[in-house]
Design a protein around this motif. Structure first.
Motif, short mmCIF file in Angstrom:
data_model
loop_
_atom_site.label_atom_id
_atom_site.label_comp_id
_atom_site.label_asym_id
_atom_site.label_seq_id
_atom_site.Cartn_x
_atom_site.Cartn_y
_atom_site.Cartn_z
N LEU A 17 42.78 63.94 19.36
CA LEU A 17 43.52 64.28 20.58
C LEU A 17 45.02 64.31 20.31
CD1 LEU A 17 41.51 62.21 23.19
CD2 LEU A 17 41.62 64.71 23.02
N ARG A 43 45.91 67.60 18.87
CA ARG A 43 45.86 68.68 19.86
C ARG A 43 47.06 68.65 20.81
NH1 ARG A 43 40.87 70.97 22.01
NH2 ARG A 43 39.41 71.19 20.30
N THR A 44 47.58 67.49 21.08
CA THR A 44 48.62 67.35 22.11
C THR A 44 50.02 67.22 21.54
OG1 THR A 44 48.29 64.95 22.15
CG2 THR A 44 47.00 66.28 23.71
N SER A 49 51.29 70.27 35.30
CA SER A 49 50.67 69.93 34.02
C SER A 49 51.01 68.48 33.71
CB SER A 49 51.20 70.84 32.90
OG SER A 49 50.96 70.26 31.62
N ALA A 65 50.59 66.91 30.96
CA ALA A 65 51.22 66.80 29.64
C ALA A 65 52.72 67.09 29.73
CB ALA A 65 50.55 67.75 28.66
N MET A 100 47.03 59.00 28.66
CA MET A 100 48.14 59.35 27.79
C MET A 100 49.41 58.79 28.43
SD MET A 100 47.26 63.31 26.70
CE MET A 100 47.73 63.96 28.30
#
Length: 349
Positions: A68, A71-72, A199, A201, A231
């Motif tokens: 993860l 990916r982030t 979002s 993120a 997160m």
């Protein structure tokens, strides 16, 4: 006679109510489950872990955290894992809240919120949704006091479906003290198609006091294995990890989540199919005369108020989820969705 007694707060906490079971799982539209089977490769990789069930799982969920992180663009120390994102939320509130503290959240929203707030002895501050079934962010900002420790933002909102707009969230964050933790619950992230939507993120990158919750239960179809995560900045994540039970996520679940991440193409195809059905169901309901809000999750919302239970009985043996304010209906296969639309059309209004 003296007897062992639990904390008094438990007398005021309702038990979590799962959706009504259906005799045929395909007719269960009450729990927001994915109608598709596990993604390719998931069963095989999960089953391979069964032969070592005599061993404890990796307590740090190391490999999944690394995947993860890649990916982030974050580091593994930004992630905390639990048995579904709801367990991470419970741990977060345990870590941050106690008697006298307040948690602000929209209502109606995810029904586990008041339970998670009450258990550590904190106080729920419920802010009614706006007339369009969205978060009333200005009112939520108004509700913040010196006792507020955490604010919960659910986008898309469960059970009503609308998203929080990024611009509205930014305006909200201008009013939130830096000492207040803001939790962005993105359980239905993959189903969002609104370009103006918040979002998590991006919010995490902009605001030091944001925590994002995500899950493998919905789009990835791992509801039965329970894998969710948060997160957040490493210092926040460390506190959440301390409040989580050790060895919570099994190696079977970790392997299944990793295999699911490797099936990007199939995941996109399935999510697109659910979104397409969601839009079809929404359009059909509106053609029937229903006033239903936009949804960016894998369900639709019928604001029926006091007639919610009556409607749920009317559509049985399809199992839907009635609340005091309305009915939530999970998007299923086209055949089952058509059966639901037939029953909805015959409901006397």
């Amino acid at each position: 006679m003296l007897e062992p007694l639990p904390r008094q707060v438990l007398a005021t906490i309702p038990a979590y109510r799962p959706g009504r079971p259906a005799s045929d799982e395909s007719r269960k539209l009450s729990s927001n489950e994915n109608p598709f089977p596990p993604l390719p490769g998931v069963v095989e990789r999960a089953a391979a872990e069964l032969g070592r069930m005599n061993r404890y799982p990796d307590p740090g969920v190391t490999v999944l955290g690394e995947a993860l992180a890649a990916r982030t663009g974050l580091s593994p120390d930004h992630f905390a894992f639990g048995t579904g994102s709801v367990s991470v939320l419970f741990a977060l509130l345990d870590a941050w809240c106690g008697p006298g503290d307040e948690v602000v959240y929209p209502w109606r929203s995810f029904e586990a919120y008041p339970i998670a707030v009450d258990l550590p002895g904190a106080t729920s501050v419920r802010v009614p949704l706006a007339a369009d079934h969205r978060h009333d962010l200005p009112a939520m900002a108004d509700a913040i006091t010196e006792r507020t420790k955490v604010v919960l933002v659910c986008t898309p909102n469960n059970p009503t479906g609308p998203v929080v707009a990024a611009a509205d969230f930014d305006a909200f964050m201008e009013r939130v003290p830096a000492s207040v933790l803001v939790v962005v619950d993105e359980a239905y992230l993959e189903f969002v198609r609104d370009p103006a939507a918040l979002s998590g993120a991006e919010a995490l990158a902009r605001y030091a006091n944001v925590v994002v919750l995500r899950t493998f239960s919905k789009a990835y179809g791992l509801a039965g294995l329970r894998v969710g995560y948060s997160m957040a900045r490493p210092e926040i994540t460390e506190a959440i990890r301390k409040a989580l039970p050790p060895f919570g996520v099994s190696d079977v679940a970790q392997a299944a989540a990793l295999a699911s991440l490797d099936a990007d193409a199939e995941l996109t195809e399935r999510v697109d199919a659910i979104v397409s059905e969601r839009e079809r169901v929404l359009a059909a309901l509106r053609d029937q005369g229903w006033d239903v809000p936009d949804s960016h999750a894998n369900f639709v919302w019928l604001p029926l108020g006091e007639r919610s239970t009556e409607f749920a009985e009317h559509v049985w043996p399809l199992s839907v989820r009635p609340f005091p304010e309305g009915v939530r209906v999970t998007i299923a296969t086209p055949e089952i969705n058509d059966a639901f639309l037939d029953r909805a059309a015959s409901f006397a209004r």
